[in-house]
Design an enzyme around this catalytic site. Structure first.
Site, PDB file in Angstrom:
ATOM      1  N   CYS A  20     103.681  -0.362 124.620  1.00  0.00           N
ATOM      2  CA  CYS A  20     103.747   1.065 124.441  1.00  0.00           C
ATOM      3  C   CYS A  20     103.451   1.619 123.257  1.00  0.00           C
ATOM      4  CB  CYS A  20     104.829   1.462 125.392  1.00  0.00           C
ATOM      5  SG  CYS A  20     106.523   1.252 124.491  1.00  0.00           S
TER       6      CYS A  20
ATOM      7  N   ASP B 172     121.922   3.959 105.711  1.00  0.00           N
ATOM      8  CA  ASP B 172     121.254   4.276 106.917  1.00  0.00           C
ATOM      9  C   ASP B 172     120.745   5.888 106.849  1.00  0.00           C
ATOM     10  OD1 ASP B 172     121.349   2.912 110.026  1.00  0.00           O
ATOM     11  OD2 ASP B 172     120.722   4.851 109.831  1.00  0.00           O
TER      12      ASP B 172
ATOM     13  N   CYS C 140     106.437  -2.396 119.940  1.00  0.00           N
ATOM     14  CA  CYS C 140     106.151  -2.938 121.401  1.00  0.00           C
ATOM     15  C   CYS C 140     104.749  -2.873 121.388  1.00  0.00           C
ATOM     16  CB  CYS C 140     106.967  -2.144 122.203  1.00  0.00           C
ATOM     17  SG  CYS C 140     106.576  -2.530 124.088  1.00  0.00           S
TER      18      CYS C 140
ATOM     19  N   ASP D 279     114.945   2.024 107.763  1.00  0.00           N
ATOM     20  CA  ASP D 279     115.707   3.146 107.529  1.00  0.00           C
ATOM     21  C   ASP D 279     117.201   2.485 106.958  1.00  0.00           C
ATOM     22  OD1 ASP D 279     117.146   2.924 109.937  1.00  0.00           O
ATOM     23  OD2 ASP D 279     117.433   5.168 109.932  1.00  0.00           O
ATOM     24  N   GLU D 280     117.262   1.239 106.991  1.00  0.00           N
ATOM     25  CA  GLU D 280     118.589   0.903 106.608  1.00  0.00           C
ATOM     26  C   GLU D 280     118.572  -0.271 105.277  1.00  0.00           C
ATOM     27  OE1 GLU D 280     121.305  -0.975 109.330  1.00  0.00           O
ATOM     28  OE2 GLU D 280     119.829  -0.676 110.667  1.00  0.00           O
TER      29      GLU D 280
ATOM     30  N   HIS E 273     109.816  -2.063 130.599  1.00  0.00           N
ATOM     31  CA  HIS E 273     108.397  -2.492 130.868  1.00  0.00           C
ATOM     32  C   HIS E 273     108.456  -3.429 132.131  1.00  0.00           C
ATOM     33  CE1 HIS E 273     106.531  -0.331 128.017  1.00  0.00           C
ATOM     34  NE2 HIS E 273     107.320  -0.782 126.812  1.00  0.00           N
TER      35      HIS E 273
HETATM   36  P1  TTP Z   1     118.616   4.378 113.571  1.00  0.00           P
HETATM   37  O1  TTP Z   1     119.169   4.384 112.170  1.00  0.00           O
HETATM   38  O2  TTP Z   1     119.580   3.701 114.673  1.00  0.00           O
HETATM   39  O3  TTP Z   1     118.643   5.928 113.976  1.00  0.00           O
HETATM   40  P2  TTP Z   1     118.173   7.289 113.516  1.00  0.00           P
HETATM   41  O4  TTP Z   1     118.002   6.945 112.014  1.00  0.00           O
HETATM   42  O5  TTP Z   1     117.188   7.929 114.200  1.00  0.00           O
HETATM   43  O6  TTP Z   1     119.620   8.090 113.650  1.00  0.00           O
HETATM   44  P3  TTP Z   1     121.058   7.786 113.103  1.00  0.00           P
HETATM   45  O7  TTP Z   1     121.041   6.622 111.946  1.00  0.00           O
HETATM   46  O8  TTP Z   1     121.355   8.975 112.148  1.00  0.00           O
HETATM   47  O9  TTP Z   1     122.100   7.619 113.916  1.00  0.00           O
HETATM   48  O10 TTP Z   1     117.307   3.779 113.780  1.00  0.00           O
HETATM   49  C1  TTP Z   1     116.414   4.374 112.576  1.00  0.00           C
HETATM   50  C2  TTP Z   1     114.864   4.698 113.527  1.00  0.00           C
HETATM   51  O11 TTP Z   1     114.452   3.402 114.034  1.00  0.00           O
HETATM   52  C3  TTP Z   1     114.863   5.748 114.220  1.00  0.00           C
HETATM   53  O12 TTP Z   1     114.414   7.073 113.554  1.00  0.00           O
HETATM   54  C4  TTP Z   1     113.804   5.507 114.866  1.00  0.00           C
HETATM   55  C5  TTP Z   1     113.865   4.056 115.138  1.00  0.00           C
HETATM   56  N1  TTP Z   1     114.291   3.493 116.268  1.00  0.00           N
HETATM   57  C6  TTP Z   1     113.497   3.297 117.367  1.00  0.00           C
HETATM   58  O13 TTP Z   1     112.201   3.436 117.535  1.00  0.00           O
HETATM   59  N2  TTP Z   1     114.023   2.775 118.701  1.00  0.00           N
HETATM   60  C7  TTP Z   1     115.166   2.833 119.036  1.00  0.00           C
HETATM   61  O14 TTP Z   1     115.586   2.383 119.982  1.00  0.00           O
HETATM   62  C8  TTP Z   1     116.046   3.114 117.733  1.00  0.00           C
HETATM   63  C9  TTP Z   1     117.576   2.998 118.068  1.00  0.00           C
HETATM   64  C10 TTP Z   1     115.632   3.559 116.641  1.00  0.00           C
HETATM   65 MG    MG Z   2     119.403   5.812 110.735  1.00  0.00          MG
END
Ligand code: TTP
Ligand code: MG
Length: 654
Positions: A575, A104, A572, A195-196, A594
């Site tokens: 927005c 992640d 979404c 991102d994961e 919303h």
């Molecule tokens: P995450 O992996 O939850 O968060 P992160 O990478 O920003 O931080 P970390 O993993 O270090 O805790 O989410 C990945 C991306 O997804 C985040 O950068 C932005 C997006 N995202 C949103 O757009 N809205 C949200 O509510 C969340 C949780 C994440």
């Molecule tokens: Mg992350």
């Protein structure tokens, strides 16, 4: 929520997703965050909605407690026997032969923005805007600022916070770079958001005779080299535990859980149940307040009660969590359901430009189809208007097509019927391929239900939904298995996550209702609000007690029709914030947000009933009789009061 028994500190029991800790928030003054969030929300529609949800959970808890009180000693020993048997069976299924790695990215969007603008480094910053933020960097998290929080609340928590607007293209670019690295380790890696990803590194460890620790380290370095970004990883014998592990040493860290039963049980023993994917606020509260369960170990000690209170599926799920069990195999998904291409551009009503874009998209789609030897019969045109309204129009053809000319000719006809319009996105999707033996469900295809549960997706009976199909190694957020033209939103996917192993067909299934409560609570509140404001819901059955799936489905439809859908299962439509499908709670919270905003608009236009009515009809796209109306009115005809004003206005009046 605040009650008189909480004296002068009612915020202490005000827990929304905004007050929920994410990585990097350990040292945060939680009470201060709670107080600010509470004060900024108090008296608002959002707050009222939270209260309704809380009340719903309380009812659930009371009813379960009453059931516990009724259990005799004999009942308890009967259910203990059932629990013991289940535990033995689950234990026998334990597979310690696989090594899974979950990775992640750290503060992903924020890290990308900082990479491209190093002057942001070391300063508290958030990606998003005053109404909502997507994520915050670790400096901002120290103030309690977090993803899915309205930006104006974040400003209050951290007055020096810098906002950077989202740029989805950038994140996709960096995500693709990271995925190239993942492929080196596992070509069939499972990507659950930008991102994961989950990687099966069993063979890498065996073939290269290196430890999982070394693989994790190497992979993180490779990702850093390719992207300039850091990530965190977790390694464990199954997907569920690997995900928990990747969060432990965030940011830029790793945690390895060995393939050893004893190590797993030790790890699990003190793990709060909320850390487990699939256990959200509702389940956490219910298990804690009814049975005193806080950790995964507590689950095993309450096996008898869990079997007594919940369905077989639910208790199996809980007990497997207590044993640290999870999926260990990669889904075997072979067939594609649809293929699509789309372009985003600056909003315009220039028809020459729009038709040129359509031609480009048709060409890309045709080339992609040729490359994959596909020919399809259903063409869907997707449009996003300047005001972010998303429309889809589908057409079913007599024969299968794949050439640019054929695609463009059909698409142009559909687009022409929609114009004049100012658009910011056009997309085309082709489905119902010529080799689809069964146009809707191919037995080779697995839905996410099956993917997570290992079960047979086609036997999942409870929800009236279609199935989302993936290709091995393909990214979840890119898939279009659901047909919007038939009135279903991809939020169904979230429900699938929640009812992952519910194949019983029992509508009274406790786990189903328990785990769907979180949806239903939002669903209900939306439904209730609609009842209050406009009797939109089917008046032919006003007092009917609605089954959870039915309720959820109708509300899914409702949400879709009032405008909130997750475009591409990610964005979404109201927005534009990006919220991956696995952020179940954040999405729920976002819908509520919303909803509150929408109700505020309703209130602001009260007294101008004719206008409000017109707008409602326009938004919903239906008149009372349920026939779809074309949206022709300009979007800003009714005064829009920003959400922050909405919060404060109600505060003043309270
Ligand atoms: P995450 O992996 O939850 O968060 P992160 O990478 O920003 O931080 P970390 O993993 O270090 O805790 O989410 C990945 C991306 O997804 C985040 O950068 C932005 C997006 N995202 C949103 O757009 N809205 C949200 O509510 C969340 C949780 C994440
Ligand atoms: Mg992350």
């Amino acid at each position: 929520m605040g009650t008189s028994s909480e004296g002068d500190r009612p915020w202490q029991s005000y827990n929304t997703v905004y007050t929920n800790a994410k990585a990097g928030m350990d040292g945060v003054d939680k009470e201060k965050v709670q107080r600010i969030v509470y004060e900024m929300s108090k008296g608002s529609k959002y707050f009222e909605n939270e209260k309704r949800k809380e009340a719903f959970i309380k009812l659930k808890i009371e009813s379960l407690r009453a059931q516990v009180d009724k259990l005799t000693d004999k009942d308890v020993s009967h259910f203990q026997m059932i629990a013991n048997k289940k535990i033995l069976e689950l234990e026998a299924s334990r597979d310690l032969s696989k090594v899974w790695l979950h990775t992640d990215m750290d503060a992903f969007y924020a890290a990308v923005e900082t990479l491209e603008n190093p002057s942001l480094r070391g300063k508290p910053m958030a990606v998003g805007g005053l109404s909502m933020i997507s994520t915050a960097n670790y400096e901002a998290r120290k103030f309690g600022v977090r993803a899915a929080m309205p930006g104006f609340i974040a400003c209050k928590l951290c007055p020096d916070l810098i906002f950077v607007p989202t740029n989805f293209e950038k994140y996709t670019f960096y995500s693709e770079l990271a995925r190239k690295v993942f492929r080196r380790y596992d070509p069939d890696f499972i990507s659950t958001s930008l991102d994961e990803a989950y990687l099966n590194i069993t063979e890498v460890c065996i073939n290269r005779e290196i430890s999982s620790d070394e693989v994790a380290c190497e992979l993180r370095n490779a990702i850093f080299e390719e992207t300039g970004l850091t990530c965190s990883t977790g390694v464990a014998p199954n997907l569920m535990l690997a995900k928990v592990c990747s969060d432990i040493n965030k940011p830029n860290g790793q945690f390895i859980l060995p393939n050893d039963r004893k190590a797993i049980m030790t790890f699990i023993s003190s793990l709060p149940i909320r850390k487990i994917g699939g256990i959200g606020k509702v389940t956490e509260n219910v298990l804690r307040d009814v049975l005193g369960i806080q950790t995964c170990e507590d689950i095993l000690q309450n096996g008898a009660f869990l079997c007594a209170l919940f369905s077989s599926c639910s208790s199996d799920f809980f007990l497997s969590v207590g044993l640290g069990l999870g999926r260990t195999d990669t889904p075997d998904i072979k067939m594609r359901k649809s293929i699509s291409s789309e372009r985003t551009f600056r909003a315009t009503s220039d028809e020459n430009f729009l038709f040129q874009k359509l031609a480009d998209i048709a060409e890309t789609l045709s080339n992609d189809m040729k490359e994959k030897c596909l020919s399809g019969r259903t063409l869907t045109l997707k449009l996003k208007t300047a005001s972010f309204e998303v429309r889809t129009r589908a057409i079913s053809l007599q024969k299968c097509i794949h050439s640019k000319e054929d695609i463009l000719s059909c698409a142009s006809r559909i687009l022409k019927a929609e114009l004049p319009l100012s658009l910011r996105l056009i997309g085309l999707r082709m489905s119902q391929f010529s080799d689809d033996k069964n146009s809707h469900v191919d037995p080779m295809q697995k839905s996410i239900v099956a993917f997570l549960s290992g079960g047979d997706a086609n036997s999942s009976p409870t929800l009236p939904k279609k199935q989302v199909c993936l290709e091995v190694g393909d990214k979840l957020e890119d898939h279009d298995g659901l047909d919007f033209s038939e009135g279903q939103s991809k939020q169904d996917v979230e429900l699938d996550f929640r009812v992952a192993d519910d194949h019983t067909g029992d509508k009274n299934d406790d786990r189903f209702s328990l785990l769907c409560d979180s949806h239903c609570s939002v669903s209900r509140s939306i439904a209730e609000n609609f009842k209050m404001n406009d009797s939109y819901l089917d008046e032919s059955k006003p007092n009917k007690s609605v089954e959870p799936d039915e309720l959820t489905y109708s509300v899914e439809r409702l949400i879709e029709e009032v405008g909130l859908i997750w475009v591409d299962d990610y964005i979404c439509s109201v927005c534009g914030i990006e919220l991956p499908p696995n952020f179940i709670e954040e999405r729920r919270e976002h819908s509520d947000y919303h909803l509150a905003e929408m109700l505020q608009k309703e209130e602001s236009s009260r007294g101008r009933a004719h206008l409000a009515q017109e707008r409602f009809v326009r938004k919903v796209g239906h008149n009372r009789e349920g026939t779809r109306k074309k949206q022709k009115c300009p979007p800003n005809e009714v005064k829009h009061i920003p959400i922050e004003a909405f919060f404060t206005k109600y505060k003043k009046n309270s």
